[in-house]
Scaffold this motif. Structure first.
Motif, PDB file in Angstrom:
ATOM      1  N   ASP A  39      77.259   6.831  83.545  1.00 15.42           N
ATOM      2  CA  ASP A  39      76.709   7.282  82.193  1.00 15.42           C
ATOM      3  C   ASP A  39      75.395   7.327  82.363  1.00 15.42           C
ATOM      4  OD1 ASP A  39      79.356   5.231  81.511  1.00 15.42           O
ATOM      5  OD2 ASP A  39      79.224   7.286  80.456  1.00 15.42           O
ATOM      6  N   CYS A  40      74.443   7.917  81.254  1.00 12.89           N
ATOM      7  CA  CYS A  40      73.006   8.517  81.127  1.00 12.89           C
ATOM      8  C   CYS A  40      72.361   7.034  81.287  1.00 12.89           C
ATOM      9  CB  CYS A  40      72.869   8.941  79.785  1.00 12.89           C
ATOM     10  SG  CYS A  40      71.114   9.899  79.823  1.00 12.89           S
ATOM     11  N   ARG A  41      71.449   7.073  82.135  1.00  9.59           N
ATOM     12  CA  ARG A  41      70.487   5.891  82.365  1.00  9.59           C
ATOM     13  C   ARG A  41      71.159   4.622  82.705  1.00  9.59           C
ATOM     14  NH1 ARG A  41      65.412   7.417  80.974  1.00  9.59           N
ATOM     15  NH2 ARG A  41      64.801   5.372  80.590  1.00  9.59           N
ATOM     16  N   ALA A  84      80.502  11.994  81.122  1.00  9.12           N
ATOM     17  CA  ALA A  84      79.402  11.128  81.988  1.00  9.12           C
ATOM     18  C   ALA A  84      79.230  12.110  83.276  1.00  9.12           C
ATOM     19  CB  ALA A  84      80.309   9.940  82.440  1.00  9.12           C
ATOM     20  N   THR A  85      78.800  11.739  84.194  1.00  3.73           N
ATOM     21  CA  THR A  85      78.382  12.370  85.487  1.00  3.73           C
ATOM     22  C   THR A  85      79.437  11.705  86.507  1.00  3.73           C
ATOM     23  OG1 THR A  85      75.977  12.743  84.922  1.00  3.73           O
ATOM     24  CG2 THR A  85      76.710  13.003  87.206  1.00  3.73           C
ATOM     25  N   ARG A 107      78.592  16.789  85.921  1.00  5.84           N
ATOM     26  CA  ARG A 107      78.385  16.255  84.491  1.00  5.84           C
ATOM     27  C   ARG A 107      79.595  16.915  83.919  1.00  5.84           C
ATOM     28  NH1 ARG A 107      75.132  17.206  79.962  1.00  5.84           N
ATOM     29  NH2 ARG A 107      74.055  19.241  80.862  1.00  5.84           N
ATOM     30  N   GLN A 109      81.194  16.925  79.829  1.00  8.21           N
ATOM     31  CA  GLN A 109      80.739  16.945  78.630  1.00  8.21           C
ATOM     32  C   GLN A 109      82.349  17.129  77.987  1.00  8.21           C
ATOM     33  OE1 GLN A 109      77.898  15.637  76.960  1.00  8.21           O
ATOM     34  NE2 GLN A 109      79.278  15.352  75.288  1.00  8.21           N
TER      35      GLN A 109
END
Lengths: 112, 114
Positions: A39-41, A84-85, A107, A109
């Motif tokens: 997930d992002c960051r 997520a990636t 990625r 979405q």
């Protein structure tokens, strides 16, 4: 050529859709394969290991094709939370090489 | 069961300084791996420690170094910091004797070099 290649995406799919990612690897001596989710960051989290005969975990199915040197991840009935990636990861058992090689990620979405 | 822990969460340094990052593996895991993830890029393997020894190293200069302690925790040291060292540094642990050797990641240390 990268050791592990993935389509960066993004894959934009509606909720409930089925989506598939492929990943190719270049080292035929590779022995272990994984899909991680990031997930992002956040840190990567192990989604599933990929076994030679293929394996399924709920809505997720992973396949390995050694002859063509690719692995795939299929997600059925996509949820918003699947956004997520997805990282394809390959481990080669050669002691002189890196422990794991990560793809750059695909990625996803999922849209309402 | 506690997961992999890393400290500090964030670290801000200036060029030329040294940074020390710490990692505690999952209990029972003997292998610790360090990765660098620069913004927008994939994970790049840095170092692998197992049973206190460095087992493998990625394509990074010698100013990236580390060690593993008898309790299997690990330190990553980055000397002579450069701006491009700004990244998320992730530590992962695994149980080396596991046939599949899955790695589990900590939350990372975000290093910013000004």
């Amino acid at each position: 050529r990268k050791e592990v290649e993935q389509d960066p995406g993004p894959f934009n799919v509606p909720e409930g859709a089925t989506v598939a990612f492929n990943c190719t690897y270049s080292n035929s001596a590779s022995q272990s394969f994984f899909w991680y989710r990031q997930d992002c960051r956040k840190e990567p989290k192990l989604l599933m290991s990929v076994y030679s005969s293929g394996n399924e975990d709920g809505r997720f199915t992973a396949q390995l094709n050694r002859a063509s040197q690719y692995i795939s991840l299929l997600i059925r009935d996509s949820k918003l939370s699947d956004s997520a990636t997805y990282l394809c990861v390959v481990r080669t058992m050669d002691t002189g090489r890196r422990a794991l090689t990560f793809g750059s990620g695909t990625r996803l979405q999922v849209q309402p | 069961e506690a997961g992999v822990t890393q400290s500090p969460t964030h670290l801000i340094k200036t060029r030329g300084q040294q940074a020390t990052l710490r990692c505690s593996p999952i209990s029972g895991h003997t292998s610790v791996y360090w990765y660098q993830q620069a913004l927008g890029l994939g994970l790049q393997f840095l170092l692998w420690y197992d049973e206190g020894e460095e087992r493998n190293r990625g394509n990074f200069p010698p100013r990236f170094s580390g060690r593993q302690f008898p309790n299997y925790s690990s330190e990553l040291n980055v000397n002579a910091l450069e701006l491009e060292d700004s990244a998320l540094y992730l530590c992962a642990s695994s149980f080396r004797k596991s046939s599949y050797n899955e790695q589990f990641f900590g939350p990372g240390t975000r290093l910013t070099v000004l």
